[in-house]
Design a protein around this motif. Structure first.
Motif, short mmCIF file in Angstrom:
data_model
loop_
_atom_site.label_atom_id
_atom_site.label_comp_id
_atom_site.label_asym_id
_atom_site.label_seq_id
_atom_site.Cartn_x
_atom_site.Cartn_y
_atom_site.Cartn_z
N LEU A 1 41.57 85.38 25.98
CA LEU A 1 40.31 85.96 24.90
C LEU A 1 40.78 87.13 24.71
N GLY A 2 40.57 87.42 23.33
CA GLY A 2 41.13 88.82 22.58
C GLY A 2 40.48 88.89 21.19
N SER A 3 40.41 90.10 20.63
CA SER A 3 40.19 89.98 19.27
C SER A 3 41.07 89.21 18.48
N ASN B 1 26.40 88.93 16.89
CA ASN B 1 26.79 88.87 15.78
C ASN B 1 28.48 89.01 15.31
N LYS B 2 29.13 88.24 16.32
CA LYS B 2 30.46 88.09 16.27
C LYS B 2 30.72 86.52 15.92
N VAL B 3 31.82 86.16 15.43
CA VAL B 3 32.54 84.93 15.41
C VAL B 3 33.58 84.62 16.36
N THR B 4 33.18 83.89 17.33
CA THR B 4 34.26 83.64 18.41
C THR B 4 34.69 82.30 18.16
N ALA B 5 36.02 82.16 18.06
CA ALA B 5 36.77 80.96 17.73
C ALA B 5 37.30 80.40 19.18
N LEU B 6 37.28 79.09 19.09
CA LEU B 6 37.87 78.62 20.46
C LEU B 6 38.85 77.64 19.79
N ILE B 7 40.38 77.90 20.40
CA ILE B 7 41.29 77.17 19.98
C ILE B 7 42.03 76.53 21.16
N GLY B 8 42.80 75.60 20.93
CA GLY B 8 43.60 75.00 21.89
C GLY B 8 43.82 73.42 21.53
N PRO B 9 44.82 73.01 22.24
CA PRO B 9 45.05 71.41 21.98
C PRO B 9 44.11 70.47 22.13
N LEU C 1 36.85 87.12 17.25
CA LEU C 1 37.56 86.95 18.83
C LEU C 1 37.85 85.51 18.87
N THR C 2 38.93 85.44 19.42
CA THR C 2 39.62 84.07 19.82
C THR C 2 39.91 83.69 21.29
N ALA C 3 39.36 82.70 21.57
CA ALA C 3 39.68 82.17 22.86
C ALA C 3 40.69 81.09 23.13
N PHE C 4 41.70 81.22 23.71
CA PHE C 4 42.63 80.00 23.72
C PHE C 4 42.52 79.40 25.12
N PHE C 5 42.02 77.85 24.96
CA PHE C 5 41.91 77.12 26.08
C PHE C 5 42.99 76.23 26.05
N TYR C 6 43.36 75.81 27.49
CA TYR C 6 44.33 74.70 27.74
C TYR C 6 44.21 74.33 29.07
N VAL C 7 44.06 73.01 28.95
CA VAL C 7 43.79 71.96 30.19
C VAL C 7 42.59 72.53 30.80
N GLY C 8 41.61 72.66 30.36
CA GLY C 8 40.25 73.08 31.04
C GLY C 8 40.22 74.51 31.39
#
Lengths: 289, 273
Positions: free
Chosen positions: B249-251, B51-59, B237-244
């Motif tokens: 990951l944090g709030s 019941n949370k929204v996790t956002a995935l961000i990154g180029p 929550l937001t997870a930041f991805f970079y080159v795979g």
């Protein structure tokens, strides 16, 4: 190097005329055939062609009623039998080629299908002879149907494959993402979307097979008479337009030669009608959407 | 393009405390996806809280979509894709031999970047496709589900008088909301959204964002977005991805106001990507 406007115009003209020449070269044989067949056959067209059976050559020479009704009916029966057999198999093979690229049998199927497509039609007749005519002990409409099905199957498989490949992959993923099994995605979302392409492909295969004489020579064989019972169209020797056209043309009777031209008009009309039906179905569908 | 570039920094996974004591609905453990020799995502281990929204961000090309698609076994049809590691749904690895991917996809739904209505189906049939095509024929039930899903996707009022017209006749934004309604109709427990608003106008976008807020009540959401404001608005929550790889990951508050990693900060503030 900068070209002048004049130079570019000349270049454009040359390219354009090359395209026109190609177009004419494509259309010319078709128009010549249609023109020639009509010129020679139109005088031989009459109502008796569509109501009487052929009988012996003496009928034509003595001016007694003679026609090609048994040939027309035989063609419809043999072509329909071929279609009934070829559509499920060809469609299935096309679905396999397009939808299951990871399957072990896929590359094998592709090579075999292309080989079958390139194989001379007369060999397909020979195959049907060995498979059906020999065991049955008689030439038959069903044997002709099988031979023509061998002509249709690889064409239907290929056109089905390209019709399905034209459907965006995203449609399939959307179906999978709502928890549909893969076969259901193919049947309920991919096939209906590709319907126009599937119908077109089937009719192309049909029109192509309907014009074949070679596979029929030693399968449905030919027959100068209507069968006594309708089952004779399926289990006995049957006349078909391409093969009858051939028989009439090589016969020694001038009356039969002109009937051959009439048979050519009917066959041509039959094939052109199939193509026009294709166009009509296609256009109709687009308008609905 | 991804393989040759291995960042030198020490990539640390920082799981924040935004779970509010909720349990992880899904979890990846050392998840690696390769396309042949090319690495899509490498060694990603993150929890996805209920019941949370996790956002995935990154180029672009950083592996967000590859990661998302591994959460409902969408890679199964890509022959070249090889998935290793584990993806747990309620503690069970969805890549286990005895798991039927069809069942998984009923529980873990997906909305794609581009609208994908089934072209030959009416609006109604599109919405209930996931039910009707597995044999549910009860007309009143289907109507009920259709209305509910369309209302959730903020589309009902616009289409209620033409449910029998083809789905393809709708505008792009409406088609996307139709795709969302279709995904919701099967009542997934987890909803994966791959840039769901990238083809939408601002009004439709805000509809979708409101929808995400209200859906949180009973659905766990993972959303990919290139829009930093959107990530900040909709996610917990937001997870930041970079080159795979997963960088951080944090709030969402923490990642956007006080990122632990330099690269995250550079990306969020627009210095690269």
């Amino acid at each position: 190097m900068i070209k002048t406007l004049r130079q570019r115009r000349i270049r454009d003209r040359i390219m354009e005329s090359l395209l026109v020449i190609s177009t004419v070269a494509v259309l010319a044989p078709l128009l010549i055939i249609i023109f020639y067949v009509i010129i020679n056959g139109i005088s031989a067209l009459n109502m008796e062609l569509f109501t009487q059976e052929l009988g012996s050559p003496s009928r034509a020479m003595q001016g007694r009623p003679t026609g090609l009704i048994h040939t027309i009916l035989g063609t419809l029966v043999v072509d329909s039998l071929a279609l009934i057999m070829a559509v499920p198999i060809g469609l299935g093979a096309g679905i396999m080629l397009s939808e299951y690229p990871e399957h072990k049998l896929n590359p094998v199927l592709r090579v075999m299908n292309d080989t079958l497509n390139g194989m001379p039609a007369v060999l397909k007749g020979l195959l049907a002879f060995v498979l059906i005519v020999k065991p049955m002990g008689t030439f038959s409409g069903i044997a002709g149907g099988v031979a023509l099905a061998f002509v249709m199957i690889p064409i239907i498989a290929r056109t089905t494959e390209s019709a399905l490949m034209g459907i965006p992959w995203s449609i399939r993923e959307a179906g999978l993402a709502i928890g549909l099994p893969r076969w259901r995605v193919v049947i309920s979302t991919v096939l209906p979307t590709a319907k126009i392409g599937l119908v077109t492909g089937t009719l192309i295969a049909f029109a192509r097979a309907a014009g074949e004489a070679a596979p029929l020579l030693f399968t449905s064989f030919g027959n100068n008479y209507l069968p006594n019972h309708w089952t004779g169209f399926i289990f006995g020797p049957v006349d078909t337009l391409p093969q009858r056209l051939y028989s009439l043309a090589i016969s020694p009777y001038s009356e039969w030669h002109s009937m051959g031209w009439a048979a050519a008009i009917i066959l041509l009309g039959f094939v052109i009608f199939s193509y026009m039906l294709t166009r009509w179905i296609t256009r109709n569908k687009f308008q609905n959407e | 393009m991804l393989t040759n570039h291995t960042p030198g920094e020490n990539f640390k996974v920082l799981v924040g405390s935004p779970s509010d004591g909720r349990k992880a609905r899904m979890e990846t453990r050392n998840l690696t996806v390769k396309y042949g020799d090319t690495i899509g995502v490498e060694d990603v281990s993150i929890p996805i809280y209920e019941n949370k929204v996790t956002a995935l961000i990154g180029p672009s090309g950083c592996g967000k979509t590859t990661f998302l698609r591994s959460l409902n076994r969408m890679h199964d049809l890509t022959r070249a894709a090889k998935v290793s590691g584990e993806v747990l749904l309620d503690g069970k690895n969805i890549y286990d031999q005895d798991i039927n991917p069809v069942i998984i996809r009923r529980q873990v739904g997906m909305v794609f970047q581009k609208p994908t209505p089934f072209p030959t189906m009416s609006i109604f049939d599109n919405v209930v496709a996931g039910l009707k095509l597995v044999g549910i024929r009860d007309k009143s039930l289907l109507e009920e589900v259709c209305e509910k899903a369309l209302r959730q996707a903020a589309l009902f009022n616009e289409v209620k008088d033409r449910l029998n017209t083809p789905g393809g006749t709708l505008s792009g934004g409406q088609q996307q909301r139709l795709s969302i309604a279709r995904a919701l109709a099967v009542e997934p427990e987890v909803l994966l959204m791959d840039e769901p608003t990238s083809s939408l106008d601002p009004q439709s976008t805000s509809h979708i964002e409101e929808l995400i807020h209200s859906l949180k009540e009973h659905v766990t959401i993972v959303i990919i977005t290139h829009n930093m404001q959107q990530a900040a608005r909709v996610s917990d929550l937001t997870a930041f991805f970079y080159v795979g790889k997963l960088v951080e990951l944090g709030s969402t508050d923490q990642v956007f106001t006080n990122p632990k990693e330099k690269r995250t900060e550079d990306y969020i503030t627009g210095r690269f990507g």
